[in-house]
Write a protein that holds these residues in place. Structure first.
Motif, PDB file in Angstrom:
ATOM      1  N   VAL A  30      53.263  36.358  34.560  1.00 29.42           N
ATOM      2  CA  VAL A  30      51.775  36.284  33.947  1.00 29.42           C
ATOM      3  C   VAL A  30      50.865  35.724  35.176  1.00 29.42           C
ATOM      4  CG1 VAL A  30      50.623  34.841  32.429  1.00 29.42           C
ATOM      5  CG2 VAL A  30      52.532  35.894  31.661  1.00 29.42           C
ATOM      6  N   VAL A  31      51.119  34.530  35.812  1.00 24.26           N
ATOM      7  CA  VAL A  31      50.466  34.287  37.098  1.00 24.26           C
ATOM      8  C   VAL A  31      49.989  35.233  37.878  1.00 24.26           C
ATOM      9  CG1 VAL A  31      50.507  32.635  38.899  1.00 24.26           C
ATOM     10  CG2 VAL A  31      51.207  31.940  36.760  1.00 24.26           C
ATOM     11  N   VAL A  32      51.037  36.141  38.348  1.00 24.99           N
ATOM     12  CA  VAL A  32      50.787  37.250  39.431  1.00 24.99           C
ATOM     13  C   VAL A  32      49.674  38.354  38.673  1.00 24.99           C
ATOM     14  CG1 VAL A  32      51.564  39.398  40.467  1.00 24.99           C
ATOM     15  CG2 VAL A  32      53.011  36.958  40.440  1.00 24.99           C
ATOM     16  N   ILE A  33      49.922  38.768  37.392  1.00 21.78           N
ATOM     17  CA  ILE A  33      48.762  39.360  36.659  1.00 21.78           C
ATOM     18  C   ILE A  33      47.459  38.830  36.675  1.00 21.78           C
ATOM     19  CG2 ILE A  33      48.308  40.517  34.356  1.00 21.78           C
ATOM     20  CD1 ILE A  33      51.297  41.024  34.211  1.00 21.78           C
ATOM     21  N   ALA A  34      47.433  37.582  36.345  1.00 18.40           N
ATOM     22  CA  ALA A  34      46.334  36.956  36.297  1.00 18.40           C
ATOM     23  C   ALA A  34      45.449  37.014  37.595  1.00 18.40           C
ATOM     24  CB  ALA A  34      46.396  35.550  35.596  1.00 18.40           C
ATOM     25  N   LEU A  35      46.158  36.713  38.686  1.00 18.47           N
ATOM     26  CA  LEU A  35      45.580  36.730  39.967  1.00 18.47           C
ATOM     27  C   LEU A  35      45.115  38.058  40.298  1.00 18.47           C
ATOM     28  CD1 LEU A  35      48.066  34.257  41.706  1.00 18.47           C
ATOM     29  CD2 LEU A  35      45.580  33.865  41.132  1.00 18.47           C
ATOM     30  N   PHE A  36      45.768  39.061  40.012  1.00 17.84           N
ATOM     31  CA  PHE A  36      45.476  40.290  40.321  1.00 17.84           C
ATOM     32  C   PHE A  36      44.183  40.743  39.681  1.00 17.84           C
ATOM     33  CE2 PHE A  36      45.978  44.601  41.760  1.00 17.84           C
ATOM     34  CZ  PHE A  36      45.621  45.485  40.847  1.00 17.84           C
ATOM     35  N   VAL A  37      44.135  40.613  38.456  1.00 17.40           N
ATOM     36  CA  VAL A  37      42.934  40.834  37.682  1.00 17.40           C
ATOM     37  C   VAL A  37      41.689  39.968  38.096  1.00 17.40           C
ATOM     38  CG1 VAL A  37      42.003  40.850  35.157  1.00 17.40           C
ATOM     39  CG2 VAL A  37      44.452  41.486  35.475  1.00 17.40           C
ATOM     40  N   GLY A  38      41.923  38.703  38.164  1.00 17.37           N
ATOM     41  CA  GLY A  38      40.887  37.940  38.701  1.00 17.37           C
ATOM     42  C   GLY A  38      40.194  38.273  39.985  1.00 17.37           C
ATOM     43  N   ARG A  39      41.020  38.807  40.819  1.00 17.57           N
ATOM     44  CA  ARG A  39      40.506  39.349  42.116  1.00 17.57           C
ATOM     45  C   ARG A  39      39.734  40.780  42.073  1.00 17.57           C
ATOM     46  NH1 ARG A  39      44.974  38.223  46.712  1.00 17.57           N
ATOM     47  NH2 ARG A  39      44.977  35.964  46.897  1.00 17.57           N
ATOM     48  N   ARG A  40      40.214  41.463  40.923  1.00 19.68           N
ATOM     49  CA  ARG A  40      39.520  42.794  40.901  1.00 19.68           C
ATOM     50  C   ARG A  40      38.201  42.475  40.149  1.00 19.68           C
ATOM     51  NH1 ARG A  40      40.990  47.388  43.104  1.00 19.68           N
ATOM     52  NH2 ARG A  40      43.351  47.625  43.401  1.00 19.68           N
ATOM     53  N   LEU A  41      38.067  41.578  39.267  1.00 13.67           N
ATOM     54  CA  LEU A  41      36.786  41.107  38.683  1.00 13.67           C
ATOM     55  C   LEU A  41      35.932  40.181  39.537  1.00 13.67           C
ATOM     56  CD1 LEU A  41      38.197  40.373  35.083  1.00 13.67           C
ATOM     57  CD2 LEU A  41      36.865  42.661  35.856  1.00 13.67           C
ATOM     58  N   GLY A  42      36.550  40.042  40.477  1.00 11.31           N
ATOM     59  CA  GLY A  42      35.415  38.791  41.542  1.00 11.31           C
ATOM     60  C   GLY A  42      35.498  37.763  41.256  1.00 11.31           C
ATOM     61  N   VAL A  43      36.350  37.256  40.499  1.00 12.69           N
ATOM     62  CA  VAL A  43      36.655  35.794  39.833  1.00 12.69           C
ATOM     63  C   VAL A  43      36.805  34.929  41.193  1.00 12.69           C
ATOM     64  CG1 VAL A  43      37.406  33.965  38.401  1.00 12.69           C
ATOM     65  CG2 VAL A  43      36.730  36.463  37.430  1.00 12.69           C
ATOM     66  N   PHE A  44      37.909  35.420  41.698  1.00 15.42           N
ATOM     67  CA  PHE A  44      38.570  34.772  42.902  1.00 15.42           C
ATOM     68  C   PHE A  44      38.100  35.039  44.273  1.00 15.42           C
ATOM     69  CE2 PHE A  44      41.450  34.720  39.450  1.00 15.42           C
ATOM     70  CZ  PHE A  44      41.530  33.276  39.181  1.00 15.42           C
ATOM     71  N   ARG A  45      36.656  35.659  44.336  1.00  9.97           N
ATOM     72  CA  ARG A  45      36.041  36.178  45.471  1.00  9.97           C
ATOM     73  C   ARG A  45      35.969  35.090  46.749  1.00  9.97           C
ATOM     74  NH1 ARG A  45      31.124  40.194  43.956  1.00  9.97           N
ATOM     75  NH2 ARG A  45      32.391  41.787  43.185  1.00  9.97           N
ATOM     76  N   ARG A  46      36.364  35.336  47.795  1.00  7.67           N
ATOM     77  CA  ARG A  46      36.022  34.318  49.022  1.00  7.67           C
ATOM     78  C   ARG A  46      34.749  34.046  49.330  1.00  7.67           C
ATOM     79  NH1 ARG A  46      40.766  36.034  53.344  1.00  7.67           N
ATOM     80  NH2 ARG A  46      42.545  36.062  52.108  1.00  7.67           N
ATOM     81  N   ALA A  47      34.347  32.837  49.337  1.00  6.86           N
ATOM     82  CA  ALA A  47      32.755  32.249  49.851  1.00  6.86           C
ATOM     83  C   ALA A  47      32.532  32.975  50.955  1.00  6.86           C
ATOM     84  CB  ALA A  47      32.708  30.995  49.976  1.00  6.86           C
TER      85      ALA A  47
END
Length: 312
Positions: free
Chosen positions: A284-301
Motif C-alpha cells: 500500500v505504501v509503495v502504491i501510494a508513493l507511486f501515485v503521488g509522484r504521478r500526480l505531482g503531490v510529491f514533486r521536489r521543490a
C-alpha cells in the motif's frame, strides 16, 4: 579258545564311571530324603545355637531369658534386624561417648561413623553392631541420651535362606566325597583330569555358599542400628527435606520450557499474522508513493538559481 583281553580291560575300566554316577545320585538322594522326611529335625538343627553365637552374644553359649522379639529369636527364628534413630541432644560429643560406652557394655561395637559440622552445629552418624538378643536394651539406652526425632526399625526372617544354604552345602560335600573316592580308585589320566575339574567346580560352589551363610549368620547375630546425633537434628532434617535437587532441576526445566514455548508462540504469530500484514502495508505504501509522484503531490521543490556574480 582265544580270549579278547583288550575288550575285558575296557569293560573293567568303564565300571568305576558307572559306580561314580551311582554314588553321586545316592548321596544327593539320601540328603534330600533326610531333609524332606524330617523337617522338624532340620528346624532343630537350624535352631540349635552354636558356641560361636553364644560367645558373640556375650552369654558364653547359655540362653538368655528374653521376651517379645528376643524370645522369638531364641526360639529358632533367624532374624536380621536393622534400624535408624535420630536424636536431638544437648552435647553431641558427650552423647556419642555415652552411646559408645553403652554399646560396648552390651557386647556391641561401632561398625562405621561419620561426623561433620554445619556452622556451630555438629552432627554425628554412628552405625552400631549390636547383639540381636540385646536389641531392645540398646534402643532403650540410646533413646535415653536425647529426644528421639525419628525412629525406624525393620526385621527380616532369613531362617528359610539359612536352611536352604545348609542343605545345598551338605549335598555338595557328599558329591565332593564321592568324587575324591573315585579319584583315588581310578588310574586313567583322562578320568583323573575330568574328576579334578568337577571337584574344583564343586569346591568353588561350597566356598561361595559357605560365604553367603557366614554373612547371614553375622547379620543375624549382630543387628545394625544407625544413630544420628545433633543439637538441632530436626532443623537440619527440615532444611534437607525442603531442598531437593531433583525438584530444583524439574522447576528449572519447566521454566526453560515455558520460555521456549512463549518464544515459539510469538514467532508463530508473527509468521502467520504479522508477516502478511506487514507485506500488505508495504505494498500500500509503495502504491501510494507511486501515485503521488504521478500526480505531482510529491514533486521536489525547484532549486533556486545561484546568485549572479557581482562586478563587471
Amino acid at each position: 579258545m582265544r580270549i579278547d583281553r583288550t575288550g575285558a580291560r575296557r569293560t573293567i575300566t568303564g565300571i568305576p564311571g558307572v559306580l561314580l554316577i551311582g554314588a553321586i545320585l545316592a548321596a544327593c538322594g539320601a540328603s534330600a530324603g533326610v531333609g524332606a522326611a524330617s523337617p522338624g529335625g532340620q528346624g532343630r538343627e537350624a535352631a540349635a545355637p552354636s558356641a560361636a553365637d553364644g560367645a558373640a552374644s556375650g552369654t558364653g553359649g547359655q540362653p538368655v531369658a528374653q521376651t517379645g522379639d528376643a524370645a522369638a529369636f531364641q526360639d529358632g527364628a533367624k532374624v536380621v534386624r536393622t534400624g535408624s534413630l535420630e536424636l536431638q541432644v544437648a552435647d553431641v560429643r558427650a552423647a556419642v561417648t555415652a552411646g559408645r560406652t553403652a554399646m560396648i557394655g552390651m557386647g556391641g561395637y561401632i561398625g562405621a561413623s561419620q561426623q561433620y559440622s554445619d556452622g556451630d552445629n555438629i552432627v554425628a552418624t554412628i552405625a552400631y553392631r549390636i547383639p540381636s538378643d540385646r536389641w531392645e536394651d540398646a534402643l532403650d539406652a540410646l533413646r535415653g541420651l536425647g529426644d528421639p526425632v525419628n525412629e525406624q526399625t525393620d526385621a527380616a526372617d532369613v531362617t528359610g535362606q539359612i536352611v536352604d544354604l545348609d542343605a545345598r552345602i551338605r549335598n555338595l560335600r557328599a558329591s565332593e566325597n564321592a568324587l575324591v573316592k573315585h579319584l583315588s580308585d581310578t588310574g586313567k589320566v583322562s578320568d583323573v583330569l575330568e574328576i579334578e575339574a568337577r571337584l574344583s567346580d564343586v569346591r568353588g560352589q561350597i566356598e561361595q555358599l559357605s560365604a553367603q551363610k557366614t554373612n547371614l549368620d553375622s547379620q543375624v547375630a549382630y543387628a545394625t542400628l544407625t544413630v544420628t546425633f545433633g543439637v538441632e537434628v530436626q532443623a537440619v532434617k527440615a532444611a534437607a527435606d525442603r531442598w531437593d535437587p531433583q525438584t530444583q532441576v524439574d522447576q528449572a526445566g519447566a521454566s526453560l520450557l515455558g520460555f521456549l514455548q512463549a518464544a515459539a508462540s510469538v514467532g508463530i504469530w508473527l509468521a502467520i499474522v504479522g508477516l502478511p500484514i506487514l507485506v500488505m502495508l508495504s505494498i500500500v505504501v509503495v502504491i501510494a508513493l507511486f501515485v503521488g509522484r504521478r500526480l505531482g503531490v510529491f514533486r521536489r521543490a525547484a532549486t533556486p538559481p545561484p546568485p549572479a556574480a557581482a562586478g563587471g
